[in-house]
Each structure stands twice: as C-alpha cells, then as structure tokens.
Design an enzyme around this catalytic site. Structure first.
Site, PDB file in Angstrom:
ATOM      1  N   SER A  69       0.647  -1.158  -0.119  1.00 25.00           N
ATOM      2  CA  SER A  69       0.162   0.109   0.146  1.00 25.00           C
ATOM      3  C   SER A  69       0.828   1.134  -0.289  1.00 25.00           C
ATOM      4  O   SER A  69       1.584   1.207   1.149  1.00 25.00           O
ATOM      5  CB  SER A  69      -1.038   0.127   1.018  1.00 25.00           C
ATOM      6  OG  SER A  69      -1.228  -0.963   1.614  1.00 25.00           O
ATOM      7  N   LEU A  96       2.425   0.461   7.658  1.00 20.82           N
ATOM      8  CA  LEU A  96       2.767   1.271   5.636  1.00 20.82           C
ATOM      9  C   LEU A  96       4.003   1.727   5.610  1.00 20.82           C
ATOM     10  O   LEU A  96       3.684   3.010   5.624  1.00 20.82           O
ATOM     11  CB  LEU A  96       1.640   1.556   6.411  1.00 20.82           C
ATOM     12  CG  LEU A  96      -0.275   1.326   5.866  1.00 20.82           C
ATOM     13  CD1 LEU A  96      -1.549   1.562   6.342  1.00 20.82           C
ATOM     14  CD2 LEU A  96       0.255  -0.129   5.389  1.00 20.82           C
ATOM     15  N   CYS A 155      -6.179  -1.608   7.324  1.00 22.76           N
ATOM     16  CA  CYS A 155      -4.984  -1.799   8.231  1.00 22.76           C
ATOM     17  C   CYS A 155      -5.707  -1.873  10.010  1.00 22.76           C
ATOM     18  O   CYS A 155      -5.585  -0.621   9.834  1.00 22.76           O
ATOM     19  CB  CYS A 155      -3.507  -0.590   7.630  1.00 22.76           C
ATOM     20  SG  CYS A 155      -2.331  -0.969   8.556  1.00 22.76           S
ATOM     21  N   SER A 219      -5.081  -8.570   7.634  1.00 23.55           N
ATOM     22  CA  SER A 219      -4.070  -9.528   9.117  1.00 23.55           C
ATOM     23  C   SER A 219      -5.964  -8.616  10.806  1.00 23.55           C
ATOM     24  O   SER A 219      -6.363  -6.789   9.622  1.00 23.55           O
ATOM     25  CB  SER A 219      -3.326  -8.825   9.464  1.00 23.55           C
ATOM     26  OG  SER A 219      -3.159  -7.548   8.823  1.00 23.55           O
TER      27      SER A 219
HETATM   28  C1  LIG Z   1       4.207  -7.704   6.446  1.00 25.73           C
HETATM   29  C2  LIG Z   1       2.898  -7.649   6.228  1.00 25.73           C
HETATM   30  C3  LIG Z   1       2.642  -6.688   5.700  1.00 25.73           C
HETATM   31  C4  LIG Z   1       1.916  -6.181   5.075  1.00 25.73           C
HETATM   32  N1  LIG Z   1       1.500  -4.883   5.206  1.00 25.73           N
HETATM   33  C5  LIG Z   1       0.228  -4.419   3.885  1.00 25.73           C
HETATM   34  C6  LIG Z   1       0.188  -3.573   3.484  1.00 25.73           C
HETATM   35  O1  LIG Z   1       1.121  -2.448   2.721  1.00 25.73           O
HETATM   36  N2  LIG Z   1      -1.578  -3.518   2.722  1.00 25.73           N
HETATM   37  C7  LIG Z   1      -2.720  -3.825   2.657  1.00 25.73           C
HETATM   38  O2  LIG Z   1      -4.260  -4.031   1.664  1.00 25.73           O
HETATM   39  N3  LIG Z   1      -2.200  -5.149   3.677  1.00 25.73           N
HETATM   40  C8  LIG Z   1      -1.290  -5.985   3.774  1.00 25.73           C
HETATM   41  N4  LIG Z   1      -0.882  -6.917   4.875  1.00 25.73           N
HETATM   42  C9  LIG Z   1      -2.355  -7.300   5.230  1.00 25.73           C
HETATM   43  C10 LIG Z   1      -1.910  -8.909   3.924  1.00 25.73           C
HETATM   44  O3  LIG Z   1      -1.747  -8.079   2.530  1.00 25.73           O
HETATM   45  C11 LIG Z   1      -2.939  -9.862   3.849  1.00 25.73           C
HETATM   46  O4  LIG Z   1      -4.051  -9.066   3.612  1.00 25.73           O
HETATM   47  C12 LIG Z   1      -2.958 -10.861   5.576  1.00 25.73           C
HETATM   48  O5  LIG Z   1      -1.518 -10.546   5.496  1.00 25.73           O
HETATM   49  C13 LIG Z   1      -3.543 -12.271   5.461  1.00 25.73           C
HETATM   50  O6  LIG Z   1      -2.765 -12.320   4.313  1.00 25.73           O
HETATM   51  P1  LIG Z   1      -1.707 -13.615   4.551  1.00 25.73           P
HETATM   52  O7  LIG Z   1      -2.764 -14.536   5.868  1.00 25.73           O
HETATM   53  O8  LIG Z   1      -1.533 -14.522   3.699  1.00 25.73           O
HETATM   54  O9  LIG Z   1      -0.989 -12.788   5.209  1.00 25.73           O
HETATM   55  C14 LIG Z   1       0.632  -6.820   5.496  1.00 25.73           C
HETATM   56  C15 LIG Z   1       0.695  -8.093   6.500  1.00 25.73           C
HETATM   57  C16 LIG Z   1       1.883  -8.809   6.426  1.00 25.73           C
HETATM   58  C17 LIG Z   1       2.188 -10.091   7.046  1.00 25.73           C
END
Ligand SMILES: Cc1cc2nc3c(=O)[nH]c(=O)nc-3n(C[C@H](O)[C@H](O)[C@H](O)COP(=O)(O)O)c2cc1C
Length: 332
Positions: A69, A96, A155, A219
């Site tokens: 993002s 972020l 977020c 998350s």
């Molecule tokens: C280290 C990290 C950074 C993330 N940064 C963003 C972000 O910048 N924007 C966003 O929409 N989601 C962000 N997320 C959320 C992920 O895109 C995703 O929605 C969430 O981790 C669930 O999926 P997963 O269990 O496969 O990781 C981040 C997740 C992690 C672990």
C-alpha cells in the site's frame, strides 16, 4: 496427515482400476474484467515495493501481483522488529512504510513493462488518511495504469490517536469507495477488515457505492505477543496485525459471508498456504486467492506449488475449470 499430501497422493482411477491421466485443467480466472493465468495473487505488503521483486514473484508463478500500500507522502513506518513468527502465524506492525506515490508510480510503470509479456497483471494498493485524500491518490496512481486498484481501508496497525480504520464503518467505507471511483477509470477492489461485527454489511455498503470487487481479509487484530523473559512485546510497536495459518478459518468465514451478501468478485486471502487452502476459498465463492505470509513458510515456490496442488484436486474431481466448483460450499 497434511491434506496437501493426501491430495498429491490420491491417484485417478478408471472403472477398471487403471490409473488415468486427466488433462491439465484450465486455472485461468477473470477478476473484474482482468485475465489472470492462475488464481494465485501476491498479497499486498509482503514483498511488494520494487519492480525487480514483482518480476521475480511473477516468474515464480503468481497469477497477479499486488503492490505494498502506498500513500501520498512517504512513510518511514515503525522501528524494528516489525514482523515476528509467533509459532502459529505472523504478527506485524510495519506501519505502512512506503516511499510515497511518486516513487510507486515509477515502480508500477516499470513493473507493467516487465509483467505484461508474462501475462501477469498488477494491482496497485493505495491508502490515505482522509476520504478526500483517497480520491487524490487514486487519481495519481492511475497515471501508472495498473490493471486494478486495491483500496486499503483496513490496516489494523494505525496509530489510534491520529488515524482510524475506515473499514470499521459501512458508511465511511462507502464514502471512500465513491471518492475513489470518481477519480479513476480503473476497476477498484476495496479491501475489508475481519475486525468488524458484520463484514457482510460493509461489503454491501461498498458494493452499493460502486466497488468493482472486494479483497478480504486484511490481517486480524491487533494482537499482542510477549517475550516472557523480558516481559516486553516482541514487536517494537507493541501490538500488530496477525496473519498466516492461524487466521484462515476466520478468513474463510468472512469470504463466505461476503460472497453470500454481494454479487461482486472477491479476491480472498488470510492464511492461505497450500492448494487445498486455495480450493477452500474458491468453494466459498472467491474469484481469486492472494497469498502473503505463506511465502515465509514455503518461499516463492508457494505460487507454483499451490497451483499444482489445485490442478491435482481438479484432475481427481474431473473439473476442467475453476467455475466447475467455485461457490459449491456457499450455501452450506
Ligand atoms: C508484513 C506484512 C505487511 C503487510 N502490509 C500490507 C499493506 O501494506 N497493505 C495491505 O492492504 N495489507 C498488508 N498486509 C496484509 C496482507 O496483505 C494480507 O491481507 C494478510 O496478511 C492476510 O493474508 P496472509 O495470511 O496470507 O498473510 C500485510 C501483511 C504482512 C504480514
């Protein structure tokens, strides 16, 4: 037994007991009018800031790439440690961090040039601190001509003193959606949070406001993990968003609730680690499935491996394309 192993081991048998070779199924999908070679997508924030990395992920087998993002201005993010494996998943408070929209427009342009020949679309993720600024950044990022825009209103790691999670309110979520839609011709996915009482109501609100699709889930949390020897949080920020295998059942339920409530394509995510997990999301109605934390567990091969596992499932069930089983568990 690991269900993935069970999938991989099950042979296809004909009526006379002979093993049959079913044809390789068609894994391609269309997400908001954009063709993906397969349903696996790099989730936002996990690896995504530079075009070199995007190309590596695409070459490793992802069907689409979501950028981290970005905001109008650069953000430094929180201090280290910003991400920790706590045993059943990850907890992160990255804050972020990003170089700002100007740099990201350049990175997305370069990435587009490299990804188009591979047939892998790029999804630009944006966020802002006000409804007004969401429109401004949507207009700005559109100059890079990403295939889709993902609007991060969910977020869980914001500083509660200054920032609010827009996705907490169906009304505010709809206002953000309308503002973004008024400022870009590119199809818009709105990314929702599991940290609400009724995610279906938020989905209905953004659908009415003109969203082209929904991404879910961001998350979970925030959560808190302590180092009991020092009695300190493991993250510098204290609390953080929880992701990875531990949140998958919640993500599947959220995706099912959204797919029941609205007739929009859903990019599902949350704990997806194997082809079995991709199939589960498709069964509750997802159009495509993003993978984030699983890169920590399986490396970049996770995309190709998950696709091979989905193909194996389809061959066992004699499915030729994803539509043959998508949404089968939606009413159960
Ligand atoms: C280290 C990290 C950074 C993330 N940064 C963003 C972000 O910048 N924007 C966003 O929409 N989601 C962000 N997320 C959320 C992920 O895109 C995703 O929605 C969430 O981790 C669930 O999926 P997963 O269990 O496969 O990781 C981040 C997740 C992690 C672990």
């Amino acid at each position: 037994m690991d269900p993935t192993v069970a999938l991989a081991q099950a042979p296809s048998l004909s009526a006379d007991g002979q093993e049959e070779i079913a044809p390789w199924p068609d894994l391609s999908v269309e997400l908001c009018g954009v063709r993906l070679p397969n349903p696996t997508v790099l989730a936002s924030g996990i690896l995504g800031l530079s075009h070199e990395v995007f190309e590596r992920v695409a070459r490793a087998g992802a069907g689409a790439i979501t950028t981290k993002s970005c905001s109008l201005q650069p953000r430094p993010g929180w201090h280290n440690p910003v991400i920790v494996d706590w045993g059943q998943g990850l907890i992160n408070a990255v804050g972020l961090s990003n170089p700002g929209v100007e740099v990201m427009v350049d990175e997305i342009r370069k990435a587009r040039e490299r990804l188009r020949p591979l047939g892998v679309p790029i999804i630009a993720s944006i966020f802002a601190n006000s409804i007004y600024d969401f429109g401004t950044i949507a207009r700005y990022i559109s100059e890079a001509e990403p295939d889709l825009i993902e609007v991060n209103i969910s977020c869980p790691n914001l500083d509660a003193r200054f920032e609010e999670m827009f996705a907490a309110s169906p009304y505010v979520s709809a206002q953000v959606t309308r503002r973004v839609k008024d400022n870009t011709p590119i199809p818009v996915l709105v990314k929702l949070s599991p940290n609400v009482e009724n995610i279906a109501k938020v989905a209905e609100a953004v659908a009415k406001a003109g969203a082209d699709g929904i991404s879910a889930i961001n998350s979970l949390g925030p959560g808190l993990v302590l180092d009991i020897e020092t009695a300190q949080p493991v993250l510098h920020n204290g609390v953080g968003g929880v992701s990875g295998p531990a949140i998958r059942p919640i993500a599947v339920r959220c995706v099912r609730d959204i797919c029941r409530a609205v007739d929009l394509p859903v990019l599902a995510m949350g704990g997806v680690t194997t082809g079995r997990d991709v199939v589960e999301m498709l069964l509750v109605g997802a159009t495509a499935v993003a993978i984030g934390s699983a890169i920590h567990y399986r490396g970049l091969d996770v995309f190709a491996q998950a696709c091979a596992e989905v193909a194996d499932y389809m061959r066992r069930h004699r499915y030729r394309c994803l539509d043959d089983f998508r949404g089968q568990a939606l009413q159960r």
